[in-house]
Structures are given as structure tokens and as C-alpha cells.
Design a protein around this motif. Sequence first.
Motif, PDB file in Angstrom:
ATOM      1  N   TRP A 150       0.818  -1.223   0.000  1.00 37.06           N
ATOM      2  CA  TRP A 150       0.000   0.000   0.000  1.00 37.06           C
ATOM      3  C   TRP A 150       0.850   1.270   0.000  1.00 37.06           C
ATOM      4  O   TRP A 150       0.317   2.379  -0.010  1.00 37.06           O
ATOM      5  N   ASN A 151       2.183   1.111  -0.023  1.00 35.78           N
ATOM      6  CA  ASN A 151       3.057   2.281  -0.181  1.00 35.78           C
ATOM      7  C   ASN A 151       3.592   2.368  -1.614  1.00 35.78           C
ATOM      8  O   ASN A 151       4.329   3.288  -1.933  1.00 35.78           O
ATOM      9  N   ASP A 152       3.275   1.374  -2.450  1.00 39.68           N
ATOM     10  CA  ASP A 152       3.755   1.377  -3.832  1.00 39.68           C
ATOM     11  C   ASP A 152       2.630   1.875  -4.746  1.00 39.68           C
ATOM     12  O   ASP A 152       1.747   1.118  -5.137  1.00 39.68           O
ATOM     13  N   ARG A 153       2.701   3.157  -5.069  1.00 36.36           N
ATOM     14  CA  ARG A 153       1.594   3.760  -5.851  1.00 36.36           C
ATOM     15  C   ARG A 153       1.517   3.205  -7.272  1.00 36.36           C
ATOM     16  O   ARG A 153       0.500   3.376  -7.950  1.00 36.36           O
ATOM     17  N   THR A 154       2.614   2.584  -7.751  1.00 33.84           N
ATOM     18  CA  THR A 154       2.572   2.064  -9.124  1.00 33.84           C
ATOM     19  C   THR A 154       1.727   0.793  -9.242  1.00 33.84           C
ATOM     20  O   THR A 154       1.359   0.397 -10.329  1.00 33.84           O
ATOM     21  N   THR A 155       1.454   0.127  -8.110  1.00 32.47           N
ATOM     22  CA  THR A 155       0.617  -1.085  -8.174  1.00 32.47           C
ATOM     23  C   THR A 155      -0.666  -0.978  -7.349  1.00 32.47           C
ATOM     24  O   THR A 155      -1.723  -1.452  -7.780  1.00 32.47           O
ATOM     25  N   CYS A 156      -0.612  -0.332  -6.178  1.00 38.67           N
ATOM     26  CA  CYS A 156      -1.764  -0.442  -5.263  1.00 38.67           C
ATOM     27  C   CYS A 156      -3.026   0.245  -5.784  1.00 38.67           C
ATOM     28  O   CYS A 156      -4.133  -0.093  -5.362  1.00 38.67           O
ATOM     29  N   VAL A 157      -2.868   1.187  -6.717  1.00 39.59           N
ATOM     30  CA  VAL A 157      -4.060   1.897  -7.227  1.00 39.59           C
ATOM     31  C   VAL A 157      -4.821   1.057  -8.255  1.00 39.59           C
ATOM     32  O   VAL A 157      -5.938   1.419  -8.648  1.00 39.59           O
ATOM     33  N   LEU A 158      -4.199  -0.046  -8.709  1.00 42.16           N
ATOM     34  CA  LEU A 158      -4.760  -0.759  -9.870  1.00 42.16           C
ATOM     35  C   LEU A 158      -5.803  -1.830  -9.526  1.00 42.16           C
ATOM     36  O   LEU A 158      -6.620  -2.189 -10.367  1.00 42.16           O
ATOM     37  N   PHE A 159      -5.749  -2.350  -8.291  1.00 38.90           N
ATOM     38  CA  PHE A 159      -6.495  -3.585  -8.020  1.00 38.90           C
ATOM     39  C   PHE A 159      -7.705  -3.398  -7.102  1.00 38.90           C
ATOM     40  O   PHE A 159      -7.788  -2.422  -6.360  1.00 38.90           O
ATOM     41  N   GLY A 160      -8.614  -4.380  -7.154  1.00 38.34           N
ATOM     42  CA  GLY A 160      -9.798  -4.380  -6.302  1.00 38.34           C
ATOM     43  C   GLY A 160     -10.137  -5.813  -5.900  1.00 38.34           C
ATOM     44  O   GLY A 160      -9.501  -6.766  -6.353  1.00 38.34           O
ATOM     45  N   ASP A 161     -11.128  -5.946  -5.030  1.00 40.11           N
ATOM     46  CA  ASP A 161     -11.567  -7.258  -4.541  1.00 40.11           C
ATOM     47  C   ASP A 161     -12.974  -7.570  -5.068  1.00 40.11           C
ATOM     48  O   ASP A 161     -13.749  -6.650  -5.357  1.00 40.11           O
ATOM     49  N   GLY A 162     -13.316  -8.857  -5.111  1.00 39.27           N
ATOM     50  CA  GLY A 162     -14.666  -9.232  -5.531  1.00 39.27           C
ATOM     51  C   GLY A 162     -14.709 -10.672  -6.010  1.00 39.27           C
ATOM     52  O   GLY A 162     -13.685 -11.368  -6.007  1.00 39.27           O
ATOM     53  N   ALA A 163     -15.900 -11.102  -6.408  1.00 38.93           N
ATOM     54  CA  ALA A 163     -16.074 -12.484  -6.875  1.00 38.93           C
ATOM     55  C   ALA A 163     -17.274 -12.576  -7.814  1.00 38.93           C
ATOM     56  O   ALA A 163     -18.222 -11.795  -7.689  1.00 38.93           O
ATOM     57  N   ALA A 164     -17.201 -13.526  -8.729  1.00 40.55           N
ATOM     58  CA  ALA A 164     -18.354 -13.803  -9.591  1.00 40.55           C
ATOM     59  C   ALA A 164     -18.301 -15.270 -10.012  1.00 40.55           C
ATOM     60  O   ALA A 164     -17.223 -15.873 -10.045  1.00 40.55           O
ATOM     61  N   ALA A 165     -19.486 -15.817 -10.272  1.00 37.61           N
ATOM     62  CA  ALA A 165     -19.594 -17.252 -10.559  1.00 37.61           C
ATOM     63  C   ALA A 165     -20.524 -17.504 -11.740  1.00 37.61           C
ATOM     64  O   ALA A 165     -21.474 -16.751 -11.974  1.00 37.61           O
ATOM     65  N   VAL A 166     -20.224 -18.583 -12.444  1.00 39.31           N
ATOM     66  CA  VAL A 166     -21.041 -19.001 -13.588  1.00 39.31           C
ATOM     67  C   VAL A 166     -21.363 -20.479 -13.402  1.00 39.31           C
ATOM     68  O   VAL A 166     -20.495 -21.241 -12.959  1.00 39.31           O
ATOM     69  N   ILE A 167     -22.587 -20.881 -13.719  1.00 34.65           N
ATOM     70  CA  ILE A 167     -22.919 -22.310 -13.695  1.00 34.65           C
ATOM     71  C   ILE A 167     -22.922 -22.828 -15.126  1.00 34.65           C
ATOM     72  O   ILE A 167     -23.612 -22.289 -15.994  1.00 34.65           O
ATOM     73  N   LEU A 168     -22.120 -23.869 -15.335  1.00 36.92           N
ATOM     74  CA  LEU A 168     -22.057 -24.523 -16.648  1.00 36.92           C
ATOM     75  C   LEU A 168     -22.822 -25.838 -16.566  1.00 36.92           C
ATOM     76  O   LEU A 168     -22.648 -26.597 -15.605  1.00 36.92           O
ATOM     77  N   GLU A 169     -23.641 -26.101 -17.577  1.00 34.57           N
ATOM     78  CA  GLU A 169     -24.441 -27.340 -17.573  1.00 34.57           C
ATOM     79  C   GLU A 169     -24.299 -28.051 -18.916  1.00 34.57           C
ATOM     80  O   GLU A 169     -24.329 -27.396 -19.968  1.00 34.57           O
TER      81      GLU A 169
END
Length: 325
Positions: A150-169
Motif C-alpha cells: 500500500w506504499n507502492d503507488r505504481t501497483t496499489c491503485v490498480l487492483f480491487g476485490d470481488g467475486a463472480a460465478a457461472v454455472i455450466l451445464e
Amino acid sequence: MRRSVMIACGKYLPRNCVTNADLAKRIETSDDWITQRTGIRQRYLAGEGELTSDMATAAALAALEKAGLTGRDIDAVILATTTPDQTFPATAVTVQDRIGMGDRGFAFDIQAVCSGFIYALATADNFIKSGQIKRALVIGAERMSNILDWNDRTTCVLFGDGAAAVILEASEEGAGTTADRGVISTHLHSEGAQRGLLFVNGGPSSTQTTGVIEMNGKEVFRHAVTRMSEVVTEALVTNGLSSADVQWLVPHQANKRIIDATAEKLQLPPEKVVLTVSEHGNTSAASIPLALVTAVEDGRIKRGDLLLMEAMGGGLTWGAALVRW
Ligand code: ACO
């Protein structure tokens, strides 16, 4: 001809929305710099104690509800993540337990960083096509905020958290042409010699710590545009299709400039590109399914649309999937 059809999808984003202006209060950066270089305006960050498995389970349950199914209807959980809860067991087995599968089927994680969802989709599709399973839950879930400096501005500004799912049949309908619904083809690649361009500087067999992301941004950018353009062309040519046949490009959401450059190479107009990086940031393996669910839920993606998904990430790994929704 057996196909894997996407029958439902669901997503989960943490409550804590962090804007560029919020970040500028903590590190030396600005909304202007982040927006102009990346297109990112905000990202969601997981709360204290909110684990990758929690977000993955929430996304999985949302997809199951949409499909009118329960965990007892699922044969396999394949979870793409680069931020598992623990070194082992796989985060997927926690999801298997939480969605009530009991000892039914099997569950495992896939590690291909930002290409993880494409790798997981390809794996599930092959299990279904071979007849080994009937239904798979394919999930991309990340808590990237825990592997950032979180002190490296060249990387920490780029990312986020989350999740998503797909059901394949599994579906036996249709002759397996590109006009039929389902996963038409998947294309996977990697080049280990480039693993030094983007990596986490820790791990169980090296430092015994988790580590944080280190990246050569310019080189990653260059490889991303080249490799993603190559692999989407491979997907189209393999199936005798052109970019004009595609309704939606659903790309990995790393950087708007990478997405624009790839779309331009493909001669795909911006109206055909699903863009969520501005709201979600780069959520690594979760980014493609998050973009997919967003465009399905807001009505842009309709049944029968031809979707072209593509990603590149640490490894380097890259891949594409052509899917009739
Ligand atoms: N805020 C303000 N200034 C910054 C920031 C920031 N957050 N970060 C870097 N800078 C400064 C640099 O220090 C540098 O200053 P200097 O000229 O005084 O030395 C200046 O901005 C330019 O830095 P560059 O690194 O040259 O900026 P660049 O135009 O290459 O953009 C970026 C950087 C956005 C990281 C770009 O290289 C990129 O997007 N690369 C792809 C990386 C990526 O998306 N990785 C995700 C994982 S891989 C994937 O998902 C495809």
C-alpha cells in the motif's frame, strides 16, 4: 454433440467502495493520474475478516439462486484465485461445504492469476465435454488488497476485490455449431520465461510469507496488448468467424488503455466492449465474470449473443473463450 451451456451467473462485491480521491488521501497520487493511465475511478475492498471464500460463496449462492438450483445439483467447484484463504486446503473446498454439496463431487482451485477464469472455464468445459460431470460452478474470486504494497503507488491503485460465478451445464441440444449455445472453444497459453514481469515476492516454498505484487508495468502492458490480440484472433480463426460476428468482447479488466488497444486491433467498436474496470479496478481472476454478470444483469448481454472473453496475467498466462450465451 455435448456442449457446456452457461445457465446462470452471480456476483459479489464488498461494501467498501474506495475512490481515487480516497486513495489520494493515503498515498501520493491523483484521480487524474489514475483515470488517465488506467480508466479506473473506484474499486471495492474487502472488509476486515472478509475472505476470498466468503466472497466466492456469496457469488456462488447468487448464481445458484438464479438457476433455481442448490449445491446438491453441482458436480464440481472450480475456483480461480491467486489469493486463497490459506496455502491449503483449496478455497474451493470451503465453497463446496458452504453451498451444501456435502461430499458430492469435487472442488479445487486454479492458479493462473488474471487468466484464472479462462483457465477454470476451459477446465470445467473439458470435464463436461468428456462426460465426467454434468454441472460445474466456475468461480473467480480475489482479495487482491491483501497482496498489495500500500506504499507502492505504481501497483496499489490498480487492483480491487470481488467475486463472480457461472454455472455450466451439459447440453445435448444442437449439432455443436457456432450458432448453438454454450462454450464453443477455449484457448490457453503461457510463457514461463516471462514470469519475472509480474509476480508476488513471497510464498510457502520461498519466503514462507505471503508477499506483495511487483510488476514491470510497461512490459506487462506491451505483452498484454500483443498476447490478447493474438489469442482472440486464434479463437475467431479456429471457428471460421470474424470480429463482426461477435456481439460482446468481455475482456479482462486491467486497464482501459489495454482494452481499447485490443478492441482497436480487432476493429471492434467501443459499443461492443463490456467495460467495468472504471468501477471495479483490476480484480484479477474475478474480473471477466464480474464484467459478464454486470452486462447480463443490466440487459446488455442477451440470450444467443456471441461473447469473446480474453485475459492475460502473471506467468505470463493468457487465453480466450468463445461462448454463445
Ligand atoms: N500516481 C501518480 N503518479 C504515478 C503513479 C500513481 N499511482 N504511479 C506511477 N506514477 C508516476 C511514476 O512514478 C512516473 O513518474 P516519473 O516520470 O517522475 O518517474 C510516472 O507516473 C509515469 O510512470 P510510468 O510507469 O511510466 O507510467 P505508465 O504510463 O507506464 O503507466 C501503468 C503505468 C498504469 C501501471 C501501466 O504501465 C499499465 O497499465 N501497465 C499494465 C499493468 C497492469 O495492468 N497490470 C495488472 C496485472 S496484468 C494484467 O492484468 C494484464
